[in-house]
Scaffold this motif. Structure first.
Motif, PDB file in Angstrom:
ATOM      1  N   PRO A  42       0.906  -1.259  -0.079  1.00  0.00           N
ATOM      2  CA  PRO A  42      -0.026   0.124   0.031  1.00  0.00           C
ATOM      3  C   PRO A  42       1.021   1.263   0.047  1.00  0.00           C
ATOM      4  O   PRO A  42       1.925   1.205   0.416  1.00  0.00           O
ATOM      5  N   PRO A  43       0.420   2.440  -0.356  1.00  0.00           N
ATOM      6  CA  PRO A  43       1.197   3.543  -0.615  1.00  0.00           C
ATOM      7  C   PRO A  43       1.668   3.933   0.666  1.00  0.00           C
ATOM      8  O   PRO A  43       3.010   4.370   0.756  1.00  0.00           O
ATOM      9  N   ALA A  44       1.085   3.882   1.957  1.00  0.00           N
ATOM     10  CA  ALA A  44       1.729   4.411   3.303  1.00  0.00           C
ATOM     11  C   ALA A  44       2.697   3.728   3.691  1.00  0.00           C
ATOM     12  O   ALA A  44       3.204   3.826   4.521  1.00  0.00           O
ATOM     13  N   ALA A  45       2.992   2.355   3.194  1.00  0.00           N
ATOM     14  CA  ALA A  45       3.927   1.633   3.690  1.00  0.00           C
ATOM     15  C   ALA A  45       5.492   1.898   3.139  1.00  0.00           C
ATOM     16  O   ALA A  45       6.404   1.749   3.971  1.00  0.00           O
ATOM     17  N   LEU A  46       5.366   2.942   2.265  1.00  0.00           N
ATOM     18  CA  LEU A  46       6.797   3.193   1.739  1.00  0.00           C
ATOM     19  C   LEU A  46       6.940   4.880   2.095  1.00  0.00           C
ATOM     20  O   LEU A  46       6.083   5.715   1.568  1.00  0.00           O
ATOM     21  N   LYS A  47       7.910   5.584   2.959  1.00  0.00           N
ATOM     22  CA  LYS A  47       7.748   6.771   3.263  1.00  0.00           C
ATOM     23  C   LYS A  47       9.091   7.383   2.328  1.00  0.00           C
ATOM     24  O   LYS A  47      10.019   6.793   2.323  1.00  0.00           O
ATOM     25  N   LEU A  48       8.921   8.593   1.978  1.00  0.00           N
ATOM     26  CA  LEU A  48      10.108   9.182   1.214  1.00  0.00           C
ATOM     27  C   LEU A  48      10.499  10.348   2.130  1.00  0.00           C
ATOM     28  O   LEU A  48       9.964  11.098   2.396  1.00  0.00           O
ATOM     29  N   GLU A  49      11.795  10.244   2.436  1.00  0.00           N
ATOM     30  CA  GLU A  49      12.449  11.443   3.242  1.00  0.00           C
ATOM     31  C   GLU A  49      13.507  12.164   2.283  1.00  0.00           C
ATOM     32  O   GLU A  49      14.286  11.860   1.410  1.00  0.00           O
ATOM     33  N   LEU A  50      12.922  13.553   2.202  1.00  0.00           N
ATOM     34  CA  LEU A  50      13.670  14.721   1.526  1.00  0.00           C
ATOM     35  C   LEU A  50      14.190  15.408   2.399  1.00  0.00           C
ATOM     36  O   LEU A  50      13.797  15.980   3.507  1.00  0.00           O
ATOM     37  N   THR A  51      15.655  16.074   2.108  1.00  0.00           N
ATOM     38  CA  THR A  51      15.986  17.118   2.917  1.00  0.00           C
ATOM     39  C   THR A  51      15.589  18.595   2.693  1.00  0.00           C
ATOM     40  O   THR A  51      14.791  18.919   1.596  1.00  0.00           O
ATOM     41  N   GLU A  52      15.556  19.511   3.473  1.00  0.00           N
ATOM     42  CA  GLU A  52      15.192  20.675   3.345  1.00  0.00           C
ATOM     43  C   GLU A  52      15.845  21.451   1.996  1.00  0.00           C
ATOM     44  O   GLU A  52      15.252  22.260   1.348  1.00  0.00           O
ATOM     45  N   SER A  53      17.294  21.080   2.062  1.00  0.00           N
ATOM     46  CA  SER A  53      17.995  22.003   0.847  1.00  0.00           C
ATOM     47  C   SER A  53      17.481  21.465  -0.466  1.00  0.00           C
ATOM     48  O   SER A  53      17.247  22.299  -1.552  1.00  0.00           O
ATOM     49  N   SER A  54      16.730  20.155  -0.653  1.00  0.00           N
ATOM     50  CA  SER A  54      16.486  19.806  -2.040  1.00  0.00           C
ATOM     51  C   SER A  54      15.030  20.499  -2.340  1.00  0.00           C
ATOM     52  O   SER A  54      14.812  20.415  -3.339  1.00  0.00           O
ATOM     53  N   LEU A  55      14.406  21.019  -1.260  1.00  0.00           N
ATOM     54  CA  LEU A  55      13.028  21.539  -1.353  1.00  0.00           C
ATOM     55  C   LEU A  55      13.039  23.116  -1.858  1.00  0.00           C
ATOM     56  O   LEU A  55      12.660  23.664  -2.634  1.00  0.00           O
ATOM     57  N   VAL A  56      14.469  23.774  -1.383  1.00  0.00           N
ATOM     58  CA  VAL A  56      14.387  25.134  -1.666  1.00  0.00           C
ATOM     59  C   VAL A  56      15.436  25.351  -3.064  1.00  0.00           C
ATOM     60  O   VAL A  56      15.523  26.366  -3.607  1.00  0.00           O
ATOM     61  N   GLU A  57      15.931  24.189  -3.568  1.00  0.00           N
ATOM     62  CA  GLU A  57      16.671  24.460  -4.930  1.00  0.00           C
ATOM     63  C   GLU A  57      15.900  24.728  -5.827  1.00  0.00           C
ATOM     64  O   GLU A  57      16.119  25.629  -6.884  1.00  0.00           O
ATOM     65  N   ASP A  58      14.389  24.270  -5.788  1.00  0.00           N
ATOM     66  CA  ASP A  58      13.711  24.689  -7.112  1.00  0.00           C
ATOM     67  C   ASP A  58      12.198  24.293  -6.389  1.00  0.00           C
ATOM     68  O   ASP A  58      11.539  23.351  -6.557  1.00  0.00           O
ATOM     69  N   PRO A  59      11.740  25.301  -5.613  1.00  0.00           N
ATOM     70  CA  PRO A  59      10.620  25.065  -4.743  1.00  0.00           C
ATOM     71  C   PRO A  59       9.382  24.872  -5.734  1.00  0.00           C
ATOM     72  O   PRO A  59       8.445  23.959  -5.302  1.00  0.00           O
ATOM     73  N   ALA A  60       9.011  25.385  -6.702  1.00  0.00           N
ATOM     74  CA  ALA A  60       7.955  25.086  -7.416  1.00  0.00           C
ATOM     75  C   ALA A  60       7.844  23.515  -8.023  1.00  0.00           C
ATOM     76  O   ALA A  60       6.972  22.899  -7.912  1.00  0.00           O
ATOM     77  N   THR A  61       9.077  23.206  -8.517  1.00  0.00           N
ATOM     78  CA  THR A  61       9.211  21.690  -9.208  1.00  0.00           C
ATOM     79  C   THR A  61       8.878  20.838  -7.717  1.00  0.00           C
ATOM     80  O   THR A  61       8.163  19.810  -7.910  1.00  0.00           O
ATOM     81  N   ALA A  62       9.644  21.013  -6.590  1.00  0.00           N
ATOM     82  CA  ALA A  62       9.239  20.106  -5.467  1.00  0.00           C
ATOM     83  C   ALA A  62       7.793  20.115  -5.088  1.00  0.00           C
ATOM     84  O   ALA A  62       7.483  19.067  -4.749  1.00  0.00           O
ATOM     85  N   ALA A  63       7.107  21.300  -5.082  1.00  0.00           N
ATOM     86  CA  ALA A  63       5.899  21.038  -4.468  1.00  0.00           C
ATOM     87  C   ALA A  63       4.907  20.386  -5.588  1.00  0.00           C
ATOM     88  O   ALA A  63       4.204  19.622  -5.258  1.00  0.00           O
ATOM     89  N   GLY A  64       5.274  20.686  -6.993  1.00  0.00           N
ATOM     90  CA  GLY A  64       4.525  19.644  -7.795  1.00  0.00           C
ATOM     91  C   GLY A  64       4.856  18.313  -7.569  1.00  0.00           C
ATOM     92  O   GLY A  64       3.734  17.632  -7.647  1.00  0.00           O
ATOM     93  N   VAL A  65       5.989  17.934  -7.319  1.00  0.00           N
ATOM     94  CA  VAL A  65       6.440  16.356  -7.145  1.00  0.00           C
ATOM     95  C   VAL A  65       5.456  16.123  -5.791  1.00  0.00           C
ATOM     96  O   VAL A  65       5.033  15.152  -5.889  1.00  0.00           O
ATOM     97  N   LEU A  66       5.784  16.816  -4.717  1.00  0.00           N
ATOM     98  CA  LEU A  66       5.151  16.329  -3.679  1.00  0.00           C
ATOM     99  C   LEU A  66       3.683  16.150  -3.524  1.00  0.00           C
ATOM    100  O   LEU A  66       2.800  15.524  -3.142  1.00  0.00           O
ATOM    101  N   ARG A  67       2.787  17.306  -4.561  1.00  0.00           N
ATOM    102  CA  ARG A  67       1.492  17.077  -4.867  1.00  0.00           C
ATOM    103  C   ARG A  67       1.114  15.777  -5.617  1.00  0.00           C
ATOM    104  O   ARG A  67       0.219  15.006  -5.346  1.00  0.00           O
ATOM    105  N   ALA A  68       1.842  15.530  -6.493  1.00  0.00           N
ATOM    106  CA  ALA A  68       1.602  14.303  -7.381  1.00  0.00           C
ATOM    107  C   ALA A  68       1.776  13.122  -6.277  1.00  0.00           C
ATOM    108  O   ALA A  68       1.014  12.171  -6.635  1.00  0.00           O
TER     109      ALA A  68
END
Length: 596
Positions: free
Chosen positions: A447-473
Motif C-alpha cells: 500500500p502507498p503508506a508503507a513506503l515513506k520518502l525522506e527529503l532534505t530541506e535543501s532539496s526543496l529550496v533548490e527548486d521550490p516550484a518543482t518540489a511542490a509539484g512532485v509532492l502534490r503528485a
C-alpha cells in the motif's frame, strides 16, 4: 593562262569586308581593353574600354609609350617582357600589374600582350588586352574579410568576445611546447568558477545573467597582461593563462587582482549585485605535461577549494591522488550497482507513546572488496556528483520495498511495518520519480503508506516550484513524504504550509543539546518544543533523530514528540538482525532500554 572571274573576286572581297566588320564590332564592343601597339611600343589603336580604363583618349595614347601607362614600380618588368616579345623570344606574355587613373589612383589589371606576324612570319604589331581586376580584388578582399570574421567567430566566445576553448588550446600548446627550449621558464593557468551565478540566472533571468558574464569578462581582461590570455571556458567558467609566469607568487598575485576586481558591485540594468569566484591554480614547466593536463590540474584545484570551503587552491600531487582515488571509487560503485554488491541496513523507528517499533529507515551500505566499509557520506555524495544517484536511489527503493513486502508476508508482527527511504535532490528533479514510486509499490504489492520518502530541506529550496509539484503528485497517490534534518535553517513556516508533508524529522543536532541542565540543553529543548508546536499547527507528525541517551528519550516524550530513532534504540542493522531483534522477539521493546 588563268582567267579571273569577276564574281569570285566580289565574293572574296565581301568575305574580307565581313571579317573586318566582325573584328571591328568585337574590338569596339569588348569589355576588355584592347589596343594595337607597334613594334616600337606606341599605341596605334585602342578601343573605348581601353581608353576608359587608362583615362587617356586614343589621340594622346598615340604619343605615349605603351609601358608608361602602368604604375612606375611595374614599368621595368613590363618593358623587359615587351622587348623579349618584339625580339621574337616570346610569342606572348601575361602579368598582373597596376595602372594609373586620371585621379592619380591605381587599379589592378591583368595585361596580356601577343605578337602578330605577317604571312612570311615577320613581326608586324602587337595586340594588348587589359582586364580590370578591381571587382575581383574587391571580392577577394571581401572573401578574406569574411574568412577573417568567420575565423574570429570560430575562435571567440560570441557573448563576451573572449577567446574560446579552441583559441585557448592553440595558445597553450604553443606556450607549453616552447617551455622545453627555455630552462626555468614556467606557465600558469587560473581556473575560475563564478559563485552563485545560477542564482542570478534563476532569479533575474538569462538576459541579466549574460550581462553579468560580459562585465566579469571585462574585469578579468583588465587583470591580465598583454601576453596573457583570458578565455571563457564555458558557462560561468573562465581561464586566465599566463604563458610566462614568474612562479607561484605571480599566479597568486593575479588571483588577488581578480578577487579585488570582482569585489566592486555589478550594475546589471536596474539591478545591483555582487559575484565572487573560486580559483584553482596550476603551474607547469618544460619537464612534461600537456595543456589538457594543465587545465585538468587547475580544475582539480578549483574543486578542491570548493570542497574545503576556500576561495583559492594551488594544485599539488595529493589532489591528483585524491581525484584518481575518487575516479577509481566511481568505477567500483558502478560495478557494485551492476553486481548488486550493496546492501541495506535498517534502523528502527519507535512510537514514543507505546514503545513499539512501527517502522525503519533503510540505509544503504557498501563493503568494498578491497577498501572495506565505505562511509555512505562518501559514496552517496559521489553518486550525486557523477549522476549515479538515480540508479542508486532506484536500487535502494526497490530493495527496501522487496524486503518490507517479504516481512509483511511472512511475519505476523510485521503486518503494519513501514519503511522510509531517502530521496536526493537530483532524484526529486527526475520527472519519472512519481511513476517509479508507484511502479515499485505495485511490483511488491505494498500500500502507498508503507513506503515513506525522506527529503532534505535543501532539496526543496533548490527548486521550490518543482518540489511542490512532485509532492502534490505523490500526495495524490497517497505516498507519504517526511522532511528530513528539519531545523537546519532552510525552511520557513510559510513555505512549509504550502507543502503537502506528512512528518518532520528533527535534526540530531537539536536532540543532542537536550541533555543536562545547561543553557544549551534548555535551548535545545525549546527548539524541539517549537518544532513540535509548529508540526501540530500544520497537522504533521514529528520524528526525532539521533537519540542516544535516556534523558533525551524522556524529554522528547514529555515534549509530545511522536517517534524517535537513534543509537539508544539501535544501530542500523542488516535485514536478518533487524528481523531477529524487532520482528521475531518474544519480549516486546520497552522504550528507554537500549537494545544494542
Amino acid at each position: 593562262m588563268s582567267i579571273s572571274h569577276p564574281r569570285l573576286h566580289a565574293t572574296a572581297y565581301d568575305e574580307l569586308q565581313q571579317r573586318e566588320e566582325w573584328f571591328r564590332a568585337v574590338f569596339e564592343g569588348s569589355a576588355l581593353g584592347i589596343s594595337v601597339v607597334n613594334l616600337q611600343g606606341h599605341v596605334m589603336e585602342a578601343n573605348a574600354a581601353f581608353q576608359r580604363m587608362v583615362s587617356v583618349p586614343v589621340d594622346e595614347l598615340r604619343r605615349i609609350p605603351f609601358v608608361t601607362l602602368g604604375h612606375p614600380d611595374d614599368r621595368e618588368h613590363d618593358a623587359a617582357l615587351f622587348r623579349r616579345l618584339v625580339d621574337g623570344r616570346l610569342s606572348s606574355y601575361q602579368l598582373e600589374l597596376r595602372y594609373l587613373r586620371a585621379d592619380g589612383g591605381t587599379f589592378p589589371a591583368r595585361l596580356t600582350v601577343s605578337l602578330v606576324r605577317d604571312e612570311d612570319g615577320q613581326p608586324r604589331f602587337c595586340v594588348a588586352m587589359l582586364d580590370d581586376l578591381t571587382q575581383r580584388t574587391r571580392a577577394e578582399a571581401e572573401r578574406d574579410g569574411l574568412e577573417e570574421r568567420l575565423r574570429h567567430l570560430a575562435l571567440h566566445d560570441p557573448l563576451t568576445g573572449l577567446p574560446n576553448r579552441v583559441l585557448l588550446a592553440e595558445r597553450m600548446r604553443a606556450a607549453v611546447d616552447s617551455l622545453a627550449h627555455e630552462p626555468g621558464a614556467r606557465c600558469a593557468v587560473l581556473f575560475l568558477d563564478l559563485d552563485r551565478f545560477k542564482n542570478v540566472n534563476d532569479s533575474l533571468g538569462h538576459g541579466v545573467g549574460d550581462e553579468l558574464l560580459r562585465q566579469v569578462a571585462g574585469r578579468l581582461a583588465a587583470c591580465a597582461g598583454p601576453a596573457d590570455t583570458v578565455a571563457r571556458f564555458g558557462g560561468d567558467e573562465f581561464i586566465i593563462f599566463l604563458p610566462r609566469a614568474a612562479g607561484r607568487e605571480q599566479a597568486l598575485a593575479v588571483a588577488g587582482q581578480v578577487r579585488k576586481a570582482l569585489d566592486a558591485p555589478l550594475q546589471l540594468g536596474s539591478y545591483e549585485t555582487y559575484t565572487t569566484a573560486t580559483i584553482g591554480i596550476a603551474l607547469a614547466d618544460g619537464t612534461g605535461g600537456s595543456p589538457d593536463d594543465l587545465l585538468r590540474n587547475a580544475d582539480m584545484a578549483m574543486y578542491h577549494a570548493k570542497a574545503v570551503g576556500s576561495v583559492l587552491a594551488v594544485f599539488d600531487g595529493a589532489m591528483h591522488r585524491a581525484v584518481m582515488e575518487r575516479l577509481g571509487l566511481e568505477t567500483d560503485l558502478r560495478a557494485a550497482l551492476a553486481r548488486e554488491e550493496l546492501r541495506l541496513a535498517f534502523q528502527p523507528i519507535v512510537a514514543l507513546a507505546t514503545g513499539a517499533v512501527v517502522g525503519a529507515e533503510a540505509l544503504v551500505r557498501w563493503d568494498h572488496p578491497l577498501h572495506g566499509h565505505v562511509s555512505p557520506q562518501r559514496f552517496v555524495s559521489l553518486a550525486e556528483d557523477t549522476g549515479l544517484i538515480g540508479a542508486l536511489g532506484a536500487w535502494v527503493m526497490g530493495e527496501a520495498a522487496r524486503q518490507l513486502a517479504q516481512w509483511r508476508l511472512e511475519l505476523p508482527g510485521a503486518a503494519g511495518l513501514e519503511v522510509s527511504v531517502n530521496v536526493s535532490p537530483r532524484q526529486l528533479r527526475d520527472p519519472g520519480l512519481v511513476q517509479a514510486v508507484a511502479t515499485t509499490l505495485g511490483e511488491h504489492g505494498l500500500p502507498p503508506a508503507a513506503l515513506k520518502l525522506e527529503l532534505t530541506e535543501s532539496s526543496l529550496v533548490e527548486d521550490p516550484a518543482t518540489a511542490a509539484g512532485v509532492l502534490r503528485a505523490l500526495k495524490r497517490r497517497e505516498v507519504q513524504v517526511y522532511l528530513d534534518d528539519f531545523g537546519t535553517g532552510y525552511s520557513s513556516l510559510s513555505s512549509l504550509h504550502r507543502l503537502p508533508l506528512d512528518a518532520l524529522k528533527i535534526d540530531r543536532s537539536f536532540v543532542s543539546e537536550m541533555d543536562g541542565s545547561s543553557t544549551g540543553a534548555y535551548r535545545g529543548a525549546e527548539i524541539v518544543r517549537t518544532i513540535v508546536a509548529m508540526a501540530r499547527s500544520l497537522g504533521v507528525r514529528v520524528v526525532a533523530e539521533g537519540v542516544e541517551t535516556r534523558e533525551q528519550l524522556a524529554a522528547l516524550r514529555a515534549l509530545g514528540c511522536d517517534y524517535a530513532q537513534g543509537f539508544l534504540i539501535s544501530l542500523p542493522l542488516p535485514a536478518a538482525e533487524f528481523e531477529a531483534a524487532f520482528l521475531r522477539g518474544d519480549t516486546p521493546f520497552t522504550w528507554g532500554d537500549p537494545l544494542r
